[in-house]
Design an enzyme around this catalytic site. Structure first.
Site, PDB file in Angstrom:
ATOM      1  N   SER A 134     -54.664 -70.076 -62.451  1.00  0.00           N
ATOM      2  CA  SER A 134     -54.396 -69.729 -63.849  1.00  0.00           C
ATOM      3  C   SER A 134     -55.465 -68.809 -64.427  1.00  0.00           C
ATOM      4  O   SER A 134     -56.655 -68.919 -64.084  1.00  0.00           O
ATOM      5  CB  SER A 134     -54.330 -71.015 -64.685  1.00  0.00           C
ATOM      6  OG  SER A 134     -54.351 -70.730 -66.067  1.00  0.00           O
ATOM      7  N   GLU A 136     -56.604 -69.173 -67.201  1.00  0.00           N
ATOM      8  CA  GLU A 136     -57.507 -70.030 -67.978  1.00  0.00           C
ATOM      9  C   GLU A 136     -58.804 -70.304 -67.216  1.00  0.00           C
ATOM     10  O   GLU A 136     -59.787 -70.739 -67.817  1.00  0.00           O
ATOM     11  CB  GLU A 136     -56.816 -71.354 -68.322  1.00  0.00           C
ATOM     12  CG  GLU A 136     -55.726 -71.243 -69.375  1.00  0.00           C
ATOM     13  CD  GLU A 136     -56.262 -71.037 -70.782  1.00  0.00           C
ATOM     14  OE1 GLU A 136     -57.404 -71.472 -71.060  1.00  0.00           O
ATOM     15  OE2 GLU A 136     -55.537 -70.450 -71.610  1.00  0.00           O
ATOM     16  N   TYR A 158     -58.250 -78.408 -68.333  1.00  0.00           N
ATOM     17  CA  TYR A 158     -57.201 -77.753 -67.542  1.00  0.00           C
ATOM     18  C   TYR A 158     -57.779 -76.602 -66.736  1.00  0.00           C
ATOM     19  O   TYR A 158     -57.540 -76.475 -65.527  1.00  0.00           O
ATOM     20  CB  TYR A 158     -56.093 -77.246 -68.464  1.00  0.00           C
ATOM     21  CG  TYR A 158     -55.105 -76.324 -67.784  1.00  0.00           C
ATOM     22  CD1 TYR A 158     -54.134 -76.822 -66.930  1.00  0.00           C
ATOM     23  CD2 TYR A 158     -55.144 -74.946 -68.000  1.00  0.00           C
ATOM     24  CE1 TYR A 158     -53.228 -75.975 -66.296  1.00  0.00           C
ATOM     25  CE2 TYR A 158     -54.247 -74.090 -67.384  1.00  0.00           C
ATOM     26  CZ  TYR A 158     -53.293 -74.615 -66.532  1.00  0.00           C
ATOM     27  OH  TYR A 158     -52.407 -73.780 -65.911  1.00  0.00           O
TER      28      TYR A 158
END
Length: 341
Positions: A134, A136, A158
């Site tokens: 990801s 992120e 996450y």
């Protein structure tokens, strides 16, 4: 010979699009689901005549071994995760166990089913593994745009869990010769996106407000910028990564940033409304540690995989609004019409 693919998270947005894409490419598709009462199973109801389902859980090693052993896949796509960033703050330990250690469990399942070193099926075919990494992971970005060599600085449980999954995949590739790759996917949306995610929250609210079903929309940081693309495009990149001669990691995105306010403008314009009249800031929805700017440099994927996004940002948001108008209108009429999105 027909290829077999095993998908974790098949009932999610990406899993459903990937299943459709692989079926269209002639694959035999298996999906791992967490029990028969999965609340998102409706996303793949129309595919159940073509997809084989097997129960499994990223928290349970033995169930993953059984799933891999039963499916005997050529390719494994690990898409399952606790993927909603705010929830990862509320359930950080669970997020680490599923989104992080779940990757390790799946890699071990592949090793246990196949031969220990080369990860091959009894027929001699190597099992290729795709990990859904990801953007992120970049978090507090060191540079813009971000590419495969940009350092990671995740800003949420996450993001930290995804970073673990990314590096453990690389570790198995380098240590055991497994064909393991990670796709560092930037934000990708669709009409199938969960309603808790910001883009879908906005498009659904615009539809509902225009129909008189909702009055206001509370949001957090509306100045945050993201690189948003269409999930249907991105699953094609996943497959292409596993067809490459050498296992490598790739950044996947559009290379164009838009703010949350841009999403609001397009979504509310699509229903003839001014978002300023309906949207307000709710401080409780602001992240503890915000990720302000994410933008992909996907030149490597274009050069080596031939991948480019086909759906533009405005087209994506308008597509989502149209789908939510159909859903909201259907609910208002109390009809049970099948969802074609």
């Amino acid at each position: 010979m027909t290829k077999r693919a095993l998908i974790t998270g098949i009932t999610g947005q990406d899993g459903s699009y990937l299943a459709e894409h692989l079926l269209a490419e002639g694959y035999e598709v298996w999906g791992v689901i967490r029990g028969q009462a999965n609340p998102h199973r409706s996303r793949i109801d129309r595919l159940l005549s073509e997809v084989k389902l097997v129960e499994g859980d990223l928290l349970d090693q033995s169930s993953l071994v059984k799933a891999v052993d039963l499916a005997q896949p050529d390719e494994v796509y690990n898409l399952a995760a606790i993927s909603y960033v705010p929830l990862s703050w509320q359930q950080s330990e669970l997020t680490g166990g599923v989104t992080g250690l779940g990757v390790l469990r799946m890699l071990e399942a592949i090793r246990m089913v196949s031969d220990f070193g080369g990860s091959r099926t009894p027929t001699g075919r190597q099992i290729r593994f795709y990990q859904a990494s990801s953007s992120e992971m970049f978090g507090k970005v060191a540079e813009t745009p971000q590419h495969e060599r940009t350092i990671f600085h995740p800003r949420s449980p996450y993001g930290v869990a995804k970073t673990y999954g990314h590096f453990i995949t690389k570790n198995y590739r380098e240590s055991f010769g497994m064909f393991g790759v990670s796709g560092i996917l930037f934000n990708h949306e669709s009409p199938r996106r969960g309603t808790e995610f910001i883009t879908r929250k906005i498009t659904l609210a615009a539809a509902r407000i225009s129909l008189g079903q909702q009055a206001k929309l509370p949001l957090g940081n509306m100045d945050a910028k993201r690189d948003w693309g269409f999930a249907g495009d991105y699953v094609e990149a996943m497959r292409l990564m596993l067809q490459h001669e050498q296992p490598q990691d790739y950044v996947i995105g559009t290379g164009v940033m838009h703010s949350v306010k841009d999403v609001l403008t397009i979504a509310f314009d699509a229903v003839g409304l001014n978002w300023h009249d309906y949207v307000y800031l709710d401080p409780q929805l602001v992240r503890p540690a915000e990720v302000d700017t994410l933008c992909a440099n996907a030149e490597k994927a274009e050069a080596e995989l031939g991948w480019k996004p086909s759906v533009q940002f405005r087209e994506l948001i308008e597509m989502m609004v149209e789908a939510d108008l159909r859903r909201a209108s259907r609910i208002r009429r109390d009809e049970d019409e099948p969802d074609q999105w």
